[in-house]
Design an enzyme around this catalytic site. Structure first.
Site, PDB file in Angstrom:
ATOM      1  N   GLU A  38       0.838  -1.214   0.000  1.00  0.00           N
ATOM      2  CA  GLU A  38       0.000   0.000   0.000  1.00  0.00           C
ATOM      3  C   GLU A  38       0.866   1.255   0.000  1.00  0.00           C
ATOM      4  O   GLU A  38       0.594   2.224  -0.708  1.00  0.00           O
ATOM      5  CB  GLU A  38      -0.941   0.000   1.213  1.00  0.00           C
ATOM      6  N   ILE A  62      -0.651 -10.860  -6.506  1.00  0.00           N
ATOM      7  CA  ILE A  62      -1.202 -11.877  -7.406  1.00  0.00           C
ATOM      8  C   ILE A  62      -0.866 -13.306  -6.956  1.00  0.00           C
ATOM      9  O   ILE A  62      -1.403 -14.261  -7.502  1.00  0.00           O
ATOM     10  CB  ILE A  62      -0.803 -11.650  -8.890  1.00  0.00           C
ATOM     11  N   TYR A 189      12.510 -18.165 -16.045  1.00  0.00           N
ATOM     12  CA  TYR A 189      11.811 -16.946 -16.472  1.00  0.00           C
ATOM     13  C   TYR A 189      11.226 -17.139 -17.870  1.00  0.00           C
ATOM     14  O   TYR A 189      10.050 -16.840 -18.121  1.00  0.00           O
ATOM     15  CB  TYR A 189      12.752 -15.734 -16.447  1.00  0.00           C
ATOM     16  N   SER A 192       8.266 -19.469 -17.730  1.00  0.00           N
ATOM     17  CA  SER A 192       7.070 -18.850 -17.137  1.00  0.00           C
ATOM     18  C   SER A 192       6.376 -17.951 -18.157  1.00  0.00           C
ATOM     19  O   SER A 192       5.146 -17.909 -18.244  1.00  0.00           O
ATOM     20  CB  SER A 192       7.435 -18.049 -15.878  1.00  0.00           C
ATOM     21  N   LYS A 193       7.165 -17.236 -18.952  1.00  0.00           N
ATOM     22  CA  LYS A 193       6.587 -16.328 -19.946  1.00  0.00           C
ATOM     23  C   LYS A 193       6.095 -17.097 -21.182  1.00  0.00           C
ATOM     24  O   LYS A 193       5.151 -16.649 -21.845  1.00  0.00           O
ATOM     25  CB  LYS A 193       7.607 -15.252 -20.334  1.00  0.00           C
TER      26      LYS A 193
END
Length: 272
Positions: A38, A62, A189, A192-193
């Protein structure tokens, strides 16, 4: 008349921040900047307010299903639905064993993004635009998988369950450093993409038969941008990196192309 709304995940800094800034200037409606902290969200909003812009913010992790559900309820109560969703939140974890990196990187970039989509897609309005920020690393990953593995990811009717099983198989194999032997690309990475890009193709195929008309989902590579993730090595500024994602978020009504594509520099790429 309800206010239109655009949501950008992972937006308190980097490309996500620049996407929010650009949407604030071009999108007629509220732009919600989200991030895990926040404090960081508030600071980002203050920076944009200094430029005469007025984004809203909402905290979103997420990796946390309850956090995604809270956002869903907030949006539903205040806006009734979603006009633009930019899934930009992601990580590049270079610490730990290959197994740990596979777990965390795919956990956020693939499973986290998928969870956001599964939770928020019921709120997409007709003519909504979804942008999944992927990477050219996904192109490298698919091109360096074994031929057999590549054909699994590229089968035209692959389902989300099948894709998820393949990403899980990669994570499991990486625990024993066995992933290359099984035909996967070396780097978590990129894998994942790869998942995010194929996820996009599947989502558009599913939405083509949805009663809500003209919902368009695209994946994109923002390019090599100077951010914390690239250790500020990329030649592009965050504003330049935001260009293609924002172009896709603002595609006009009735767009037939790009639609369910992988896009870089505002151009559809022949992926895989």
């Amino acid at each position: 008349m309800t206010t239109r709304v655009a949501i950008v995940t992972g937006a308190n800094k980097g490309i996500g921040f620049a996407i929010v800034e650009s949407l604030c200037k071009q999108f007629e409606g509220d732009v919600i900047l989200t991030g895990r902290s926040e404090e960081r969200c508030k600071a980002a909003v203050a920076r944009l307010q200094e430029k005469g812009l007025s984004p809203k913010y909402y905290t979103l992790d997420i990796d946390d299903s309850s956090s995604i559900t809270k956002l869903k309820n907030f949006v539903k109560d205040n806006y009734g639905g979603i006009d633009i969703l930019v899934n930009n939140a992601g990580i590049s974890n270079k610490v730990g064993t290959i197994g740990q990196r596979a777990t965390t990187t795919c956990g956020t970039n693939y499973f986290g993004t998928l969870n956001v989509c599964n939770t928020l897609f019921p709120l997409l309005k007709p003519h909504a635009r979804v942008v999944n920020v992927s990477s050219m690393a996904s192109q490298e990953a698919i091109s360096k998988c074994s031929e057999e593995m590549r054909s699994k990811f590229k089968q035209p009717n692959i389902t989300m369950d099948e894709l998820t099983a393949l990403i899980q198989q990669f994570i499991d194999a990486a625990q024993n450093d066995d992933h290359e032997k099984q035909g996967f690309f070396l780097k978590p990475y990129g894998m994942s993409k790869l998942g995010v890009t194929v996820m996009t193709f599947i989502q558009q195929r599913e939405l083509n038969t949805d009663p809500r008309e003209d919902i368009v989902v695209n994946a994109c590579c923002p390019g090599y941008v100077a951010t914390d993730m690239t250790l500020h090595k990329g030649p592009k500024t965050i504003t330049e990196g935001a260009d293609t994602p924002v172009y896709l978020a603002l595609l006009p009504s009735g767009t037939t192309s790009p639609k369910g594509d992988f896009v870089s520099e505002r151009t559809i790429q022949n992926w895989g």
